[in-house]
Design a protein around this motif. Structure first.
Motif, mmCIF file in Angstrom:
data_model
loop_
_atom_site.group_PDB
_atom_site.id
_atom_site.type_symbol
_atom_site.label_atom_id
_atom_site.label_comp_id
_atom_site.label_asym_id
_atom_site.label_seq_id
_atom_site.Cartn_x
_atom_site.Cartn_y
_atom_site.Cartn_z
ATOM 1 N N ARG A 11 13.349 -13.304 -0.562
ATOM 2 C CA ARG A 11 13.341 -11.839 -0.450
ATOM 3 C C ARG A 11 14.524 -11.220 -1.195
ATOM 4 N NH1 ARG A 11 9.776 -9.661 3.124
ATOM 5 N NH2 ARG A 11 8.702 -11.108 4.525
ATOM 6 N N SER A 15 1.993 -10.967 -1.846
ATOM 7 C CA SER A 15 3.386 -10.506 -1.880
ATOM 8 C C SER A 15 4.199 -11.413 -2.782
ATOM 9 C CB SER A 15 3.981 -10.524 -0.466
ATOM 10 O OG SER A 15 4.123 -11.859 -0.008
ATOM 11 N N GLN A 45 6.805 -13.030 -2.002
ATOM 12 C CA GLN A 45 7.196 -14.209 -1.237
ATOM 13 C C GLN A 45 6.071 -15.246 -1.200
ATOM 14 O OE1 GLN A 45 7.721 -10.937 0.005
ATOM 15 N NE2 GLN A 45 9.767 -11.076 -0.894
#
Length: 460
Positions: free
Chosen positions: A72, A369, A371
């Motif tokens: 992140r 996403s 991630q």
């Protein structure tokens, strides 16, 4: 000079190998040695971002390391570094580079419970089961008496001397120290400041910043790099040694251990590993408002020499007991012997690298996403294909419009986009053209975005 390439020539499989690794250029060959000869690793600086940065060829391997450390944060800090040329001191504190050391070692030694707790928090209890805590030993070298050291160095016998030592880095907070000492001098307290160590202007330019403090500038000696005997003499000659750290990543300090062995009163930051030092052996400064706290501490210790000497006596007692080299050596021996024959495989560390030129598959849609994409790439390096699966062209369009630009948002900074094409469901069902990428049969009837990627390997 020894040839580093020959240093490990005669190591037998049953040999007991001990690696000492720190966070500077002189330890790059140790990192290479660990890859060839697994053994027990003593980590002196928790983090090692700078070490891996020195080894990396270009920015992309470091970005890959950062993504493994903290996906992140890496998505943001990696973008700032690569696209905007912004790399701040935060990188060195936020991104941990010890995954490889943990994976390739039969045992790991750190110098504080803080360091072990940090590794456990990052990698889990199972992956850090082979980590032991042994304090940094106090050197057995004879530390000269204060008067003898001053005479040898040509220092005034009756001056109040404040010392710092070692490499000058930003984390040692010379900015706070200089401001505090200037305040003390302005209050009429007489002192001399000596920095016994090498300046690193690219990290923190001590001489340049000293120009801002006219009172202190006239009472300062910066020695540059000194040998071990001279370092011992400067530490022994001082009344007060300052060893601040902020931010701290749990590093230990060999020069602090020398000062404790010399029986000098030491002032440290009340943070990370330094919090574990006995309260009666060193003066702990609160992390907040350190300039004012340090100025008050220096003034009080200058005024109360009995208190100053009491801290010094306690420091020496701590060095002669807990940090005694014989005691530390016994603990090292136990860890080394226990590690013999231990496998180096660690769960969750350095998984097998995925084959390049294969097709990876990831569902698109609302759950897509950065991630999830980073996790899908895992340890892939080199060329690969990635299919982002969507049920229809409408879903592809909706996803692209919902958070545009889609690919720029998703791709990690160490991944380069070589080619992209949109697959309608009928393309996925009939992809038998040998000139095209061969898709797994389970994708029949599903469309998506097919990416050809070039993935930079990590510095490890």
């Amino acid at each position: 000079m020894r040839d580093q390439a020959q240093a490990f020539r005669w190591i037998a499989p049953e040999s007991r190998v001990l690696h000492q690794i720190g966070n500077n250029r002189g330890h790059l060959f140790v990192l290479e040695a660990l890859r060839l000869f697994p053994g027990v690793v003593t980590i002196h600086d928790i983090g090692l971002f700078y070490l891996y940065e020195l080894e990396a060829r270009g920015i992309d391997p470091m970005l890959a390391q950062m993504m493994h450390s903290s996906p992140r944060l890496a998505a943001v800090y990696g973008r700032h570094w690569k696209r905007m040329g912004m790399k701040t001191a935060a990188n060195y504190a936020l991104f941990d580079m010890q995954r490889e050391l943990l994976a390739r070692s039969t045992g790991v030694i750190v110098h504080s419970h803080f360091a072990k707790a940090k590794l456990q928090a990052l990698y889990g209890a199972e992956a850090t089961r082979h980590v032991s805590v042994i304090p940094h030993f106090a050197p057995p070298a004879e530390m000269p008496e204060r008067a003898v050291a001053r005479q040898k160095l040509g220092l005034p016998a009756d001056a109040f001397i404040v010392a710092t030592s070692g490499f000058a880095t930003r984390a040692k907070r010379f900015d706070w120290m200089m401001e505090a000492l200037e305040q003390v001098l302005a209050e009429g307290v007489e002192l001399i400041w000596i920095h016994a160590g090498e300046e690193r202007p690219h990290e923190y330019d001590v001489s340049s910043q000293l120009e801002r403090y006219p009172l202190l500038r006239e009472r300062t000696r910066i020695t540059g790099y000194v040998d071990e005997d001279a370092l011992n003499a400067y530490i022994s000659a001082c009344d007060l040694l300052l060893n601040l750290r902020f931010p701290s990543v749990g590093e230990s300090s060999g020069t602090l251990a020398r000062a404790l062995a010399a029986g000098r009163c030491c002032v440290v930051s009340d943070t990370a590993a330094y919090r574990e030092l006995p309260r009666e052996a060193v003066v702990h400064l609160p992390v907040l408002d350190q300039v004012r706290s340090l100025a008050c501490a220096v003034s009080a210790l200058h005024r109360d020499r009995e208190l100053l000497h009491a801290f010094g006596a306690n420091a020496r007692r701590y060095a002669e007991t807990e940090l005694n080299i014989a005691s530390v050596a016994r603990r090292y021996r136990d860890v080394i012997e226990e590690s013999q024959g231990r496998a180096v495989a660690r769960p969750g560390l350095l998984p097998p690298r995925a084959k390049t030129n294969s097709v990876l598959v990831l569902d698109g849609g609302a759950d897509l996403s950065p991630q999830r994409l980073a996790a899908a790439l895992g340890e892939v390096t080199g060329s690969c294909s990635l299919l982002l699966k969507f049920s229809s062209m409408q879903e592809i369009i909706a996803s692209s419009l919902g958070d545009a630009p889609l690919l720029a948002r998703l791709l990690p900074e160490h991944v380069a986009l070589a080619d992209v094409r949109i697959l309608a469901p009928e393309d996925a069902a009939n992809s038998n053209d040998p000139s095209q990428d061969v898709l797994p049969p389970e994708l029949a009837g599903r469309g998506g975005i097919l990416l050809r990627l070039e993935v930079a390997g990590s510095a490890a």
